[in-house]
Design a protein around this motif. Structure first.
Motif, PDB file in Angstrom:
ATOM      1  N   TYR A  77       0.794  -0.851  -0.290  1.00  0.00           N
ATOM      2  CA  TYR A  77      -0.305   0.343   0.003  1.00  0.00           C
ATOM      3  C   TYR A  77       0.618   1.658   0.468  1.00  0.00           C
ATOM      4  O   TYR A  77       0.474   2.556  -0.825  1.00  0.00           O
ATOM      5  CB  TYR A  77      -1.088  -0.157   1.046  1.00  0.00           C
ATOM      6  N   THR A  78       2.355   1.288   0.988  1.00  0.00           N
ATOM      7  CA  THR A  78       2.982   2.500   0.970  1.00  0.00           C
ATOM      8  C   THR A  78       4.214   2.395   0.192  1.00  0.00           C
ATOM      9  O   THR A  78       4.255   3.853  -0.565  1.00  0.00           O
ATOM     10  CB  THR A  78       3.006   2.458   1.993  1.00  0.00           C
ATOM     11  N   GLY A  79       4.166   1.438  -0.298  1.00  0.00           N
ATOM     12  CA  GLY A  79       6.200   0.752  -0.999  1.00  0.00           C
ATOM     13  C   GLY A  79       6.751   1.571   0.191  1.00  0.00           C
ATOM     14  O   GLY A  79       7.762   2.053   0.124  1.00  0.00           O
ATOM     15  N   THR A  80       6.779   0.926   1.072  1.00  0.00           N
ATOM     16  CA  THR A  80       7.805   0.961   2.468  1.00  0.00           C
ATOM     17  C   THR A  80       7.328  -0.331   3.087  1.00  0.00           C
ATOM     18  O   THR A  80       7.574  -1.399   2.362  1.00  0.00           O
ATOM     19  CB  THR A  80       7.088   1.978   3.517  1.00  0.00           C
ATOM     20  N   ILE A  81       9.889   0.294   3.606  1.00  0.00           N
ATOM     21  CA  ILE A  81      10.062  -1.131   4.017  1.00  0.00           C
ATOM     22  C   ILE A  81       9.733  -0.992   5.605  1.00  0.00           C
ATOM     23  O   ILE A  81      10.174   0.794   6.031  1.00  0.00           O
ATOM     24  CB  ILE A  81      11.490  -1.554   3.826  1.00  0.00           C
ATOM     25  N   GLU A  82       9.424  -1.494   6.296  1.00  0.00           N
ATOM     26  CA  GLU A  82       8.737  -1.069   7.895  1.00  0.00           C
ATOM     27  C   GLU A  82       8.849  -2.119   9.109  1.00  0.00           C
ATOM     28  O   GLU A  82       8.529  -3.118   9.013  1.00  0.00           O
ATOM     29  CB  GLU A  82       6.984  -1.155   7.908  1.00  0.00           C
ATOM     30  N   TYR A  83      10.031  -1.582   9.641  1.00  0.00           N
ATOM     31  CA  TYR A  83      10.410  -2.423  11.215  1.00  0.00           C
ATOM     32  C   TYR A  83      11.456  -3.866  10.635  1.00  0.00           C
ATOM     33  O   TYR A  83      10.680  -4.520  11.318  1.00  0.00           O
ATOM     34  CB  TYR A  83       9.320  -2.154  11.789  1.00  0.00           C
ATOM     35  N   ALA A  84      12.112  -4.043   9.381  1.00  0.00           N
ATOM     36  CA  ALA A  84      11.748  -5.490   8.460  1.00  0.00           C
ATOM     37  C   ALA A  84      13.326  -5.805   9.928  1.00  0.00           C
ATOM     38  O   ALA A  84      14.731  -5.274  10.084  1.00  0.00           O
ATOM     39  CB  ALA A  84      12.385  -5.566   8.045  1.00  0.00           C
ATOM     40  N   PRO A  85      13.063  -6.983  11.193  1.00  0.00           N
ATOM     41  CA  PRO A  85      14.028  -7.300  12.610  1.00  0.00           C
ATOM     42  C   PRO A  85      14.490  -7.633  11.371  1.00  0.00           C
ATOM     43  O   PRO A  85      16.204  -8.008  11.993  1.00  0.00           O
ATOM     44  CB  PRO A  85      13.215  -8.311  12.847  1.00  0.00           C
ATOM     45  N   ASN A  86      15.234  -8.116  10.320  1.00  0.00           N
ATOM     46  CA  ASN A  86      15.923  -9.121   9.474  1.00  0.00           C
ATOM     47  C   ASN A  86      16.545  -8.373   8.151  1.00  0.00           C
ATOM     48  O   ASN A  86      17.823  -8.333   7.890  1.00  0.00           O
ATOM     49  CB  ASN A  86      15.533 -10.002   8.221  1.00  0.00           C
ATOM     50  N   LEU A  87      16.646  -7.418   8.529  1.00  0.00           N
ATOM     51  CA  LEU A  87      17.108  -5.744   7.707  1.00  0.00           C
ATOM     52  C   LEU A  87      18.034  -5.097   8.567  1.00  0.00           C
ATOM     53  O   LEU A  87      17.997  -4.778   9.975  1.00  0.00           O
ATOM     54  CB  LEU A  87      16.418  -5.249   6.729  1.00  0.00           C
ATOM     55  N   PRO A  88      19.576  -4.396   8.025  1.00  0.00           N
ATOM     56  CA  PRO A  88      20.162  -3.635   9.153  1.00  0.00           C
ATOM     57  C   PRO A  88      19.955  -1.960   9.105  1.00  0.00           C
ATOM     58  O   PRO A  88      20.508  -1.298   9.398  1.00  0.00           O
ATOM     59  CB  PRO A  88      21.645  -4.180   8.192  1.00  0.00           C
ATOM     60  N   TRP A  89      18.441  -1.975   8.138  1.00  0.00           N
ATOM     61  CA  TRP A  89      18.230  -0.873   7.693  1.00  0.00           C
ATOM     62  C   TRP A  89      16.600  -0.311   8.945  1.00  0.00           C
ATOM     63  O   TRP A  89      15.746  -1.432   8.862  1.00  0.00           O
ATOM     64  CB  TRP A  89      17.437  -0.115   6.700  1.00  0.00           C
ATOM     65  N   LYS A  90      17.024  -0.143   9.689  1.00  0.00           N
ATOM     66  CA  LYS A  90      15.747   0.418  10.992  1.00  0.00           C
ATOM     67  C   LYS A  90      14.963   1.551  10.376  1.00  0.00           C
ATOM     68  O   LYS A  90      14.758   2.200   9.979  1.00  0.00           O
ATOM     69  CB  LYS A  90      16.000   0.781  12.268  1.00  0.00           C
ATOM     70  N   GLY A  91      13.610   1.376  12.066  1.00  0.00           N
ATOM     71  CA  GLY A  91      12.261   2.348  11.026  1.00  0.00           C
ATOM     72  C   GLY A  91      11.570   1.581   9.430  1.00  0.00           C
ATOM     73  O   GLY A  91      11.519   0.600   9.175  1.00  0.00           O
ATOM     74  N   ILE A  92      11.087   3.287   9.017  1.00  0.00           N
ATOM     75  CA  ILE A  92       9.603   3.282   8.028  1.00  0.00           C
ATOM     76  C   ILE A  92      11.342   3.596   6.751  1.00  0.00           C
ATOM     77  O   ILE A  92      11.428   4.628   6.541  1.00  0.00           O
ATOM     78  CB  ILE A  92       8.428   3.814   8.035  1.00  0.00           C
ATOM     79  N   ILE A  93      11.285   2.484   5.523  1.00  0.00           N
ATOM     80  CA  ILE A  93      11.948   3.303   5.119  1.00  0.00           C
ATOM     81  C   ILE A  93      11.249   3.591   3.612  1.00  0.00           C
ATOM     82  O   ILE A  93      10.969   2.363   3.034  1.00  0.00           O
ATOM     83  CB  ILE A  93      13.545   1.992   4.439  1.00  0.00           C
TER      84      ILE A  93
END
Length: 302
Positions: A77-93
């Motif tokens: 819906y938003t095209g975002t990655i949200e708080y993915a625990p398995n990725l090094p990038w945190k928060g909403i991307i």
């Protein structure tokens, strides 16, 4: 002139990307590390460089219709990655926008397990199937449900996260049987084991070694996969009871363990489910393997 799509399958450890035609043929593909990029900007820069090399092989960017992305905790819906625990990038991307700005191409993004399910539905083991559940085993544990040939997204696009449901040891499921945690468990069980086994005792057990040992009848390796299957089976009981879907597919990088986890999965399913479910229940290995996520992501653009 034929047009093509870029498919990108982002995993916690690595990313697979490729050029796909409308018939689901992967014309060119390669991979790169995900977990070496602490900043999403450096990840996108490397992805751009590597994908651009493939684009030139099919005649340049003018032949590319768009980019489809499957990512952990990706929200369609938003095209975002949200708080993915398995990725090094945190928060909403705002990943889709960042990729679109870099490539100057339309970008569509969804959850990685949803992408794998779409791939299996379009080109693989679930082709023509109306309802099914897809479980992906890798760095984490992902999931997707297809209901009436549509991905079940939930209220905000975050439905079907089986890896995050409560499990044993006060942890969520993927903190017990994700790849890292699986190997920790394997090394712990090896340290406590006094019987004959081909598994090393120096803390260096790999998933490949676990599969090979189980194929050779190693009792410890089989016991480790039994534990994984038991925990997955308990989770599946809940999904099947709630969704009333009886076609199950297992995919992802750890699906090579399929033959060794199914017996203990079935044991749990047989214990908890009634004949109304069991008579129609099927558990199959996904057909597309590691291409499922890439193909499913690409199909978002066709």
């Amino acid at each position: 002139m034929d047009s093509y799509v870029i498919g990108v399958d982002i995993g916690g450890t690595g990313t697979k990307y490729g050029i796909v035609d409308k018939d689901g043929n992967v014309l060119h593909s390669s991979s790169m590390a995900t977990n070496t990029h602490e900043q999403v900007h450096t990840y996108i820069d490397e992805l751009y460089e590597k994908v651009s090399e493939l684009i030139e092989k099919v005649g340049g960017v003018g032949r590319i219709k768009g980019i489809g992305v499957g990512a952990p905790n990706g929200n369609i819906y938003t095209g975002t990655i949200e708080y993915a625990p398995n990725l090094p990038w945190k928060g909403i991307i705002p990943f889709a926008k960042m990729l679109q700005d870099k490539f100057k191409l339309p970008v569509k993004l969804t959850n990685d397990a949803n992408a794998a399910a779409v791939g299996e539905m379009m080109y693989g083991a679930a082709k023509g199937m109306k309802d099914f559940i897809m479980i992906t085993l890798g760095t984490g544990v992902g999931g997707a449900a297809v209901i009436d040939r549509k991905i079940f997204l939930g209220g905000d696009g975050n439905a079907m996260e089986p890896g995050h449901v409560p499990s044993k040891n006060g942890k969520v499921l993927e903190r017990n049987v994700g790849k890292k945690e699986l190997l920790q468990m394997a090394n712990r069980m090896r340290a406590e084991y006094t019987g004959e086994t081909s598994l090393p005792s120096d803390g260096t057990i790999s998933t490949t070694a676990l599969v090979v040992a189980a194929e050779e009848g190693d009792a410890l390796a089989q016991a480790i996969w039994d534990e994984v299957g038991t925990l997955l089976g308990d989770m599946l009981v809940s999904l099947i009871r709630i969704l009333d879907i009886k076609n199950i597919f297992i995919g992802g990088g750890l699906s090579a363990s399929f033959d060794f986890i199914v017996p203990s999965m079935e044991k749990q399913l047989n214990y908890w489910l009634t004949p109304a479910y069991l008579e129609k229940l099927t558990i199959k290995k996904a057909l597309l393997g590691n291409d499922a996520g890439l193909l499913g992501a690409a199909s978002l653009c066709f």
